[in-house]
Design a protein around this motif. Structure first.
Motif, mmCIF file in Angstrom:
data_model
loop_
_atom_site.group_PDB
_atom_site.id
_atom_site.type_symbol
_atom_site.label_atom_id
_atom_site.label_comp_id
_atom_site.label_asym_id
_atom_site.label_seq_id
_atom_site.Cartn_x
_atom_site.Cartn_y
_atom_site.Cartn_z
ATOM 1 N N ARG A 132 88.703 35.809 60.308
ATOM 2 C CA ARG A 132 87.595 34.921 61.030
ATOM 3 C C ARG A 132 86.444 34.842 60.177
ATOM 4 O O ARG A 132 85.814 33.833 59.906
ATOM 5 C CB ARG A 132 87.228 35.493 62.308
ATOM 6 C CG ARG A 132 85.917 35.165 63.051
ATOM 7 C CD ARG A 132 86.311 33.523 63.257
ATOM 8 N NE ARG A 132 85.136 32.825 64.045
ATOM 9 C CZ ARG A 132 84.676 31.675 63.527
ATOM 10 N NH1 ARG A 132 85.314 30.971 62.629
ATOM 11 N NH2 ARG A 132 83.639 31.134 63.972
ATOM 12 N N ARG A 136 85.283 31.041 58.542
ATOM 13 C CA ARG A 136 83.817 30.730 58.775
ATOM 14 C C ARG A 136 83.348 30.301 57.663
ATOM 15 O O ARG A 136 82.698 29.265 57.471
ATOM 16 C CB ARG A 136 83.089 31.689 59.817
ATOM 17 C CG ARG A 136 81.823 31.242 60.177
ATOM 18 C CD ARG A 136 81.297 32.274 61.151
ATOM 19 N NE ARG A 136 80.010 31.816 61.650
ATOM 20 C CZ ARG A 136 78.833 31.994 61.241
ATOM 21 N NH1 ARG A 136 78.507 32.741 60.092
ATOM 22 N NH2 ARG A 136 77.476 31.795 61.951
ATOM 23 N N THR A 174 83.294 26.419 67.781
ATOM 24 C CA THR A 174 84.154 27.567 68.272
ATOM 25 C C THR A 174 84.001 27.976 69.448
ATOM 26 O O THR A 174 84.915 28.053 70.284
ATOM 27 C CB THR A 174 83.976 28.658 67.234
ATOM 28 O OG1 THR A 174 84.028 28.624 65.665
ATOM 29 C CG2 THR A 174 84.797 30.065 67.761
#
Length: 209
Positions: A132, A136, A174
């Motif tokens: 993640r 990102r 998100t």
């Protein structure tokens, strides 16, 4: 001659049996995730779908988590490919932004269970947390660079630091997709919001309305 390949010139070897079984496990995981939550999927189901025994499963993956991480890295490639024309472009290019968001929405539509499960598991799962954070950062870095370029060119107004604004946009996307029952229904609104956040303008058809 020793060391020389015996394969016919110009002929490429196909996937090995192991490669095919690994892909079968991943395909089974994708299929199961379209029908049930991640927590409800068992290794026995993954093995059965790939037509291998439970013990054979561990030859390819050491856990269900390893399967999930492999799927996530595959999705990351799709995200990066579809976002490229928008992130590498310039100016309030609504069509490019719309195509990028539409592709992302389709990914959430098809892989929502996997993505939602991964986001929920990330805080307590280092491998998923690293995935993640990497995903990102890849988006934030390129979006911040685009914002900085457009400000330098006088196309975008000054405001929050480019990286801060890029982080806000990534977090907004998100959160919105993770909560949506219809990800594709969010595309129009996200286009408007992101163009306003970066350029202070509305798409032409919204401005006229």
């Amino acid at each position: 001659m020793i060391g020389m390949s015996t394969a016919p010139a110009g002929r490429r070897r196909g996937p090995s049996k192991g490669d095919l079984r690994e892909q079968a496990i991943l395909a089974t995981a994708r299929d199961l995730l379209s029908r049930k939550p991640l927590d409800a999927i068992t290794i026995d189901e993954l093995a059965a779908g790939a037509e291998i025994s439970r013990s054979s499963f561990y030859f390819y993956f050491d856990s269900k988590l390893a399967v999930v991480v492999a799927l996530l890295h595959g999705l990351a490639g799709e995200v990066g490919r579809d976002a490229g024309p928008w992130l590498d472009g310039a100016g309030p290019d609504e069509p490019a932004l719309r195509r990028s968001l539409a592709a992302l929405a389709a990914l959430w539509r098809d892989q929502g269970r996997l993505l939602t499960g991964a986001l929920a598991a990330a805080p307590g799962c280092p491998p998923i947390a690293r995935w993640r954070a990497w995903l990102r950062e890849a988006h934030v870095e390129r979006l911040a660079a685009r914002i900085a370029r457009d400000r330098a060119a006088g196309v975008a107004p000054h405001g929050p630091a480019p990286r801060v604004l890029a982080e806000m946009i990534d977090d907004l996307r998100t959160a919105a997709f993770a909560a949506a029952s219809d990800p594709e229904g969010l595309v129009d609104d996200l286009v408007v919001v992101e163009l306003r956040m970066i350029y202070g303008v509305l798409p032409a058809h919204h401005a006229e309305g």
